[in-house]
Design a protein around this motif. Structure first.
Motif, PDB file in Angstrom:
ATOM      1  N   MET A   1       0.773  -1.295   0.057  1.00 17.93           N
ATOM      2  CA  MET A   1       0.022   0.073  -0.004  1.00 17.93           C
ATOM      3  C   MET A   1       0.990   1.243  -0.159  1.00 17.93           C
ATOM      4  O   MET A   1       1.951   1.115   0.709  1.00 17.93           O
ATOM      5  CB  MET A   1      -0.999  -0.008   1.288  1.00 17.93           C
ATOM      6  N   VAL A   2       0.738   2.274  -0.973  1.00 16.24           N
ATOM      7  CA  VAL A   2       1.192   3.440  -0.980  1.00 16.24           C
ATOM      8  C   VAL A   2       0.293   4.658  -0.791  1.00 16.24           C
ATOM      9  O   VAL A   2      -0.800   4.478  -1.334  1.00 16.24           O
ATOM     10  CB  VAL A   2       1.967   3.548  -2.275  1.00 16.24           C
ATOM     11  N   SER A   3       0.795   5.721   0.065  1.00 13.80           N
ATOM     12  CA  SER A   3      -0.170   6.760   0.413  1.00 13.80           C
ATOM     13  C   SER A   3       0.737   7.789  -0.347  1.00 13.80           C
ATOM     14  O   SER A   3       2.021   7.871  -0.077  1.00 13.80           O
ATOM     15  CB  SER A   3      -0.303   7.032   1.652  1.00 13.80           C
TER      16      SER A   3
ATOM     17  N   ALA B   1      -6.503  12.142 -14.233  1.00  8.75           N
ATOM     18  CA  ALA B   1      -5.402  11.355 -14.679  1.00  8.75           C
ATOM     19  C   ALA B   1      -5.562   9.762 -14.125  1.00  8.75           C
ATOM     20  O   ALA B   1      -4.579   9.180 -14.305  1.00  8.75           O
ATOM     21  CB  ALA B   1      -4.234  12.284 -13.928  1.00  8.75           C
ATOM     22  N   LEU B   2      -6.282   9.597 -13.006  1.00 16.24           N
ATOM     23  CA  LEU B   2      -6.553   8.605 -12.427  1.00 16.24           C
ATOM     24  C   LEU B   2      -6.869   7.513 -13.284  1.00 16.24           C
ATOM     25  O   LEU B   2      -6.294   6.101 -12.911  1.00 16.24           O
ATOM     26  CB  LEU B   2      -7.441   8.503 -11.480  1.00 16.24           C
ATOM     27  N   PRO B   3      -7.474   7.396 -14.276  1.00 19.09           N
ATOM     28  CA  PRO B   3      -7.849   6.163 -15.212  1.00 19.09           C
ATOM     29  C   PRO B   3      -6.582   5.613 -15.626  1.00 19.09           C
ATOM     30  O   PRO B   3      -6.426   4.475 -15.676  1.00 19.09           O
ATOM     31  CB  PRO B   3      -8.789   6.836 -16.483  1.00 19.09           C
ATOM     32  N   ALA B   4      -5.574   6.666 -16.178  1.00 25.53           N
ATOM     33  CA  ALA B   4      -4.179   5.921 -16.545  1.00 25.53           C
ATOM     34  C   ALA B   4      -3.594   5.357 -15.375  1.00 25.53           C
ATOM     35  O   ALA B   4      -2.888   4.322 -15.506  1.00 25.53           O
ATOM     36  CB  ALA B   4      -3.330   7.018 -17.121  1.00 25.53           C
ATOM     37  N   THR B   5      -3.565   5.799 -14.372  1.00 21.66           N
ATOM     38  CA  THR B   5      -3.029   4.966 -13.059  1.00 21.66           C
ATOM     39  C   THR B   5      -3.605   3.833 -12.782  1.00 21.66           C
ATOM     40  O   THR B   5      -2.863   2.899 -12.397  1.00 21.66           O
ATOM     41  CB  THR B   5      -3.232   6.283 -11.722  1.00 21.66           C
ATOM     42  N   ARG B   6      -4.668   3.850 -12.849  1.00 24.03           N
ATOM     43  CA  ARG B   6      -5.476   2.465 -12.543  1.00 24.03           C
ATOM     44  C   ARG B   6      -5.460   1.442 -13.439  1.00 24.03           C
ATOM     45  O   ARG B   6      -5.497   0.475 -13.342  1.00 24.03           O
ATOM     46  CB  ARG B   6      -7.191   2.567 -12.168  1.00 24.03           C
TER      47      ARG B   6
ATOM     48  N   ASP C   1       0.538  -1.014 -15.277  1.00 22.96           N
ATOM     49  CA  ASP C   1       0.887  -2.382 -14.982  1.00 22.96           C
ATOM     50  C   ASP C   1       1.024  -2.707 -13.051  1.00 22.96           C
ATOM     51  O   ASP C   1       1.832  -1.899 -12.956  1.00 22.96           O
ATOM     52  CB  ASP C   1       2.122  -2.722 -15.648  1.00 22.96           C
ATOM     53  N   GLY C   2       0.361  -3.365 -12.628  1.00 19.98           N
ATOM     54  CA  GLY C   2       0.844  -3.608 -11.410  1.00 19.98           C
ATOM     55  C   GLY C   2      -0.248  -2.982 -10.260  1.00 19.98           C
ATOM     56  O   GLY C   2      -0.102  -3.257  -8.890  1.00 19.98           O
ATOM     57  N   CYS C   3      -1.053  -1.862 -10.718  1.00 18.54           N
ATOM     58  CA  CYS C   3      -2.070  -1.294 -10.043  1.00 18.54           C
ATOM     59  C   CYS C   3      -3.053  -2.062  -9.717  1.00 18.54           C
ATOM     60  O   CYS C   3      -3.854  -2.682 -10.685  1.00 18.54           O
ATOM     61  CB  CYS C   3      -2.348   0.133 -10.680  1.00 18.54           C
TER      62      CYS C   3
ATOM     63  N   ASP D   1       8.132  -2.216  -6.626  1.00 18.54           N
ATOM     64  CA  ASP D   1       8.673  -1.818  -7.924  1.00 18.54           C
ATOM     65  C   ASP D   1       7.697  -1.373  -9.069  1.00 18.54           C
ATOM     66  O   ASP D   1       7.940  -0.609  -9.912  1.00 18.54           O
ATOM     67  CB  ASP D   1       9.326  -3.170  -8.561  1.00 18.54           C
ATOM     68  N   HIS D   2       6.495  -1.921  -9.040  1.00 14.78           N
ATOM     69  CA  HIS D   2       5.357  -1.564  -9.914  1.00 14.78           C
ATOM     70  C   HIS D   2       5.203   0.002  -9.959  1.00 14.78           C
ATOM     71  O   HIS D   2       5.002   0.820 -10.875  1.00 14.78           O
ATOM     72  CB  HIS D   2       4.023  -2.468  -9.778  1.00 14.78           C
TER      73      HIS D   2
END
Length: 96
Positions: free
Chosen positions: A4-6, A26-31, A34-36, A60-61
């Motif tokens: 988990m990352v904050s 921006a969040l659709p590309a984050t979600r 790879d690895g999200c 690493d992701h």
């Protein structure tokens, strides 16, 4: 094992609404990165900060994602909304 990352963004006074609109784009590309596994957004009462709570397959992701965001200029595009650099913390699961 997932992590988990904050990511906490200090938001300039009066900029929360426009920052949320920017982040929502921006969040659709984050979600999709790879690895999200998951990203949730939390705005502080009073508008002082915004926190993203992210779940990743591995740290690493998430690091590859952050490098991609730096390379593509998103972090620089945040400057009109924030009053300082983001505070990034990572957490490992615990058996406690």
């Amino acid at each position: 094992m997932s992590v988990m990352v904050s990511v906490e963004f200090p938001v300039q006074t009066g900029k929360m609404v426009s920052f949320l609109e920017f982040i929502a784009k921006a969040l659709p590309a984050t979600r999709a990165f790879d690895g999200c596994l998951k990203v949730e957004t939390f705005a502080e009462d009073g508008g002082g900060s915004l926190i993203l709570i992210e779940a990743w397959e591995t740290l690493d992701h998430q690091k590859a994602y952050m490098k991609w965001r730096m390379d593509t200029g998103l972090m620089a595009a945040l400057e009109p909304f924030v009053s300082g650099p983001p505070i990034v913390r990572s957490y490992q699961p615990s058996d406690a």
